[in-house]
Design a protein around this motif. Structure first.
Motif, short mmCIF file in Angstrom:
data_model
loop_
_atom_site.label_atom_id
_atom_site.label_comp_id
_atom_site.label_asym_id
_atom_site.label_seq_id
_atom_site.Cartn_x
_atom_site.Cartn_y
_atom_site.Cartn_z
N ASP A 178 -10.21 -7.48 -0.24
CA ASP A 178 -8.95 -7.54 0.50
C ASP A 178 -9.24 -7.53 2.00
OD1 ASP A 178 -5.90 -7.05 -0.46
OD2 ASP A 178 -6.19 -6.30 1.58
N ASP A 179 -8.33 -8.10 2.78
CA ASP A 179 -8.59 -8.21 4.22
C ASP A 179 -7.66 -7.35 5.06
OD1 ASP A 179 -6.25 -9.58 3.85
OD2 ASP A 179 -6.90 -11.43 4.83
N ARG A 180 -6.93 -6.44 4.45
CA ARG A 180 -6.09 -5.55 5.25
C ARG A 180 -6.98 -4.60 6.05
NH1 ARG A 180 -0.45 -4.82 3.98
NH2 ARG A 180 0.18 -6.46 2.52
N SER A 181 -6.53 -4.22 7.22
CA SER A 181 -7.38 -3.40 8.08
C SER A 181 -6.52 -2.52 8.97
CB SER A 181 -8.28 -4.29 8.95
OG SER A 181 -7.48 -5.03 9.87
N THR A 240 -15.17 1.69 13.93
CA THR A 240 -15.56 1.09 12.66
C THR A 240 -14.35 1.00 11.74
OG1 THR A 240 -17.76 2.09 12.84
CG2 THR A 240 -17.09 1.31 10.67
N HIS A 241 -14.25 -0.10 11.01
CA HIS A 241 -13.23 -0.22 9.97
C HIS A 241 -13.93 -0.47 8.65
CE1 HIS A 241 -10.42 -2.52 7.35
NE2 HIS A 241 -9.69 -1.46 7.65
N GLU A 242 -13.49 0.24 7.61
CA GLU A 242 -14.12 0.10 6.31
C GLU A 242 -13.07 -0.03 5.22
OE1 GLU A 242 -16.99 2.71 3.31
OE2 GLU A 242 -16.90 3.22 5.46
N ILE A 243 -13.19 -1.07 4.40
CA ILE A 243 -12.32 -1.27 3.25
C ILE A 243 -13.06 -0.75 2.02
CG2 ILE A 243 -11.07 -2.95 1.84
CD1 ILE A 243 -11.06 -4.81 4.28
N VAL A 244 -12.67 0.42 1.52
CA VAL A 244 -13.27 0.96 0.32
C VAL A 244 -12.70 0.25 -0.91
CG1 VAL A 244 -13.62 3.04 -1.07
CG2 VAL A 244 -13.69 3.17 1.44
N SER A 245 -11.38 0.06 -0.90
CA SER A 245 -10.72 -0.69 -1.97
C SER A 245 -9.39 -1.22 -1.44
CB SER A 245 -10.48 0.21 -3.19
OG SER A 245 -9.56 1.24 -2.89
N PRO A 246 -8.89 -2.31 -2.01
CA PRO A 246 -9.50 -3.13 -3.07
C PRO A 246 -10.58 -4.04 -2.52
CG PRO A 246 -7.37 -4.02 -2.46
CD PRO A 246 -7.53 -2.77 -1.67
N ILE A 247 -11.61 -4.28 -3.30
CA ILE A 247 -12.72 -5.13 -2.89
C ILE A 247 -12.19 -6.54 -2.60
CG2 ILE A 247 -14.93 -6.11 -3.56
CD1 ILE A 247 -14.97 -3.11 -3.08
N ASN A 260 5.64 -8.46 -2.13
CA ASN A 260 5.20 -7.74 -3.33
C ASN A 260 3.99 -8.39 -4.01
OD1 ASN A 260 5.77 -5.33 -4.74
ND2 ASN A 260 6.58 -6.48 -6.47
N GLU A 261 3.30 -9.29 -3.30
CA GLU A 261 2.17 -10.00 -3.91
C GLU A 261 0.97 -9.08 -4.15
OE1 GLU A 261 1.24 -13.41 -1.61
OE2 GLU A 261 3.11 -14.47 -2.09
N ASN A 262 0.91 -7.95 -3.43
CA ASN A 262 -0.23 -7.05 -3.63
C ASN A 262 0.13 -5.87 -4.52
OD1 ASN A 262 1.43 -5.64 -1.91
ND2 ASN A 262 -0.21 -4.92 -0.56
N ALA A 263 1.23 -5.95 -5.23
CA ALA A 263 1.64 -4.88 -6.13
C ALA A 263 0.53 -4.60 -7.16
CB ALA A 263 2.93 -5.25 -6.85
N GLY A 264 0.31 -3.33 -7.42
CA GLY A 264 -0.73 -2.94 -8.38
C GLY A 264 -2.07 -2.68 -7.75
N TYR A 275 -5.10 0.92 -2.19
CA TYR A 275 -5.80 0.75 -0.92
C TYR A 275 -6.43 2.06 -0.46
CZ TYR A 275 -3.76 -3.87 -0.49
OH TYR A 275 -3.44 -5.18 -0.71
N ASP A 276 -7.66 1.95 0.00
CA ASP A 276 -8.40 3.06 0.60
C ASP A 276 -9.08 2.48 1.84
OD1 ASP A 276 -9.87 5.27 1.28
OD2 ASP A 276 -10.86 5.49 -0.67
N LEU A 277 -8.47 2.69 3.00
CA LEU A 277 -8.89 2.05 4.25
C LEU A 277 -9.23 3.10 5.29
CD1 LEU A 277 -5.98 -0.58 4.40
CD2 LEU A 277 -8.23 -0.86 3.34
N TRP A 278 -10.43 2.97 5.89
CA TRP A 278 -10.91 3.94 6.88
C TRP A 278 -10.97 3.32 8.26
CZ3 TRP A 278 -13.07 9.01 6.09
CH2 TRP A 278 -13.03 9.46 4.77
#
Length: 390
Positions: A81-84, A72-79, A111-115, A118-121
């Motif tokens: 976003d498609d990083r995995s 399972t992959h879960e993106i907690v934050s940022p809402i 640097n487009e995602n600066a700020g 990320y919380d990725l599981w």
């Protein structure tokens, strides 16, 4: 050592493969709300002895949940976003060896995602601790682009989600600048692999999940973490160095095909669910059909695009129909098995396609893959394993 030529995704041992839609499945130990339990549903993949070495990786950027059934992959934050946690291949400048593993990062050279925070599981399949002969798990970790703004944590969970009702952070050995092997070649971005050692799951529950949690700030300064050789039910193995020309590790036992569902149950399974199904080959769609998006089996059959038993000639190569009855000719009781959308499927095609092989009508096949559509008809696609014959 045998060459790792079998078709099972990520060298996965499945001790109790079952589909959630199958109401006849037994409730697994620890899944009834008791010790270690996470509810009343049976997980799709349960393992008692396995090692994932991710040797099935052919491309970068494949999310772990698409690569390996049960993960399972879960993106907690940022809402949004498609990083995995995703597949990666890396060829060492120093050795020329190509390694395959899973990685995660919040690094962005632009640097487009600066700020962004990320919380990725990444969460393992269900681990059947109760029945495992060796109640331990282990893995190797590696890092690149070290930055204090990122971290990797490991948890034992009673449910496959970050909000599990029981969640314990484990004290495990993870790659960092103090414990990682030095790399002599200055061009290398990645440091050496670090073994976690065997981590006991005694007393953690009957059925548990292992969660890898990455936290990091976006931008040009963020650590990339890599995971490989995830093992459960056995002592930690030596890290496999990838495509170096030598023998690969022994494959672990096959899928438990006794848990394969019927075609009728497969037809009722939810789209995108990973299933294991058994059936008899009863026909195929002809080569170059009149349409590639049938509204129904009836439409395909009326157009003369279905080749059933008794056909003067079979021309279909990209799929076969299977059914619970070897004499079935009612398309609504059949499901397609796709034979051309990955290496596993193409391997099965050599043994199952009907073009030039009319004697394969009535042959039993088992297939594990994603319940989806092909030609807009119910299908099993992206196969991860198969078996031919009873």
């Amino acid at each position: 050592m045998r060459k790792f030529a079998w078709i099972f995704m990520a060298a996965m041992t499945v001790a109790g493969f079952s589909a959630c839609s199958n109401s006849d499945d037994d409730v697994l130990p620890g899944m009834d709300g008791g010790n270690g339990g996470g509810g009343t549903t049976t997980p799709s993949v349960v393992i008692t002895d396995t090692i994932y070495q991710f040797n099935n990786i052919n491309d970068n950027y494949i999310p772990i949940n698409d690569l390996c059934p049960g993960w399972t992959h879960e993106i907690v934050s940022p809402i949004g976003d498609d990083r995995s946690w995703q597949s990666a291949k890396f060829t060492s400048d120093q050795t020329g060896i190509t390694e395959k593993y899973i990685k995660v990062t919040s690094y962005d050279s632009s640097n487009e995602n600066a700020g962004k925070s990320y919380d990725l599981w990444m969460i393992s399949p269900a681990l059947n601790v109760k029945d495992a002969a060796n109640k331990v798990f282990s893995f190797y970790s590696e890092y690149a682009f070290w930055a204090e703004t990122a971290s990797l944590e490991v948890y034992v969970l009673n449910e496959p989600k970050s909000t599990a009702s029981s969640k314990e952070k484990l004290d495990v050995k993870i790659a960092n600048p103090e414990n990682s092997p030095l790399v002599d070649n200055a061009k290398e971005k990645y440091k050496g692999w670090v073994a976690s050692g065997d981590i006991s799951l005694e007393g953690k529950g009957d059925v548990v999940y292992i969660g890898f949690r990455y936290q990091g700030e976006g931008g040009t300064s963020a650590t990339t973490y890599c995971i490989d050789d995830f093992a459960f039910g056995r002592a930690q193995v030596e890290h496999y160095l990838g495509e170096s020309g030598g023998d690969t590790p022994e494959p672990t036992p096959d899928v438990d095909w006794s848990k394969a569902m019927s075609v009728a149950d497969a037809l009722a399974a939810a789209e995108n669910e990973i299933i294991s199904v058994k059936g008899y080959i009863v026909g195929c769609i002809k080569n170059k059909p009149s349409d590639t998006s049938f509204a129904s089996f009836a439409e395909a059959q009326a157009a003369g695009d279905i080749e059933w038993a008794g056909a003067a000639e079979f021309t279909g190569t990209s799929q076969v129909f299977i059914a619970d009855d070897p004499n079935e000719t009612d398309g609504t009781k059949c499901i397609l098995i796709r034979l051309n959308d990955n290496d596993v499927a193409r391997d099965l095609r050599n043994q199952a396609q009907l073009a030039g092989n009319p004697d394969r009508i009535g042959m039993v096949i088992y297939a594990q893959g994603s319940r989806w559509k092909h030609y807009s008809l119910p299908a099993v696609t992206k196969l991860s394993a198969y078996k031919v014959g009873e």
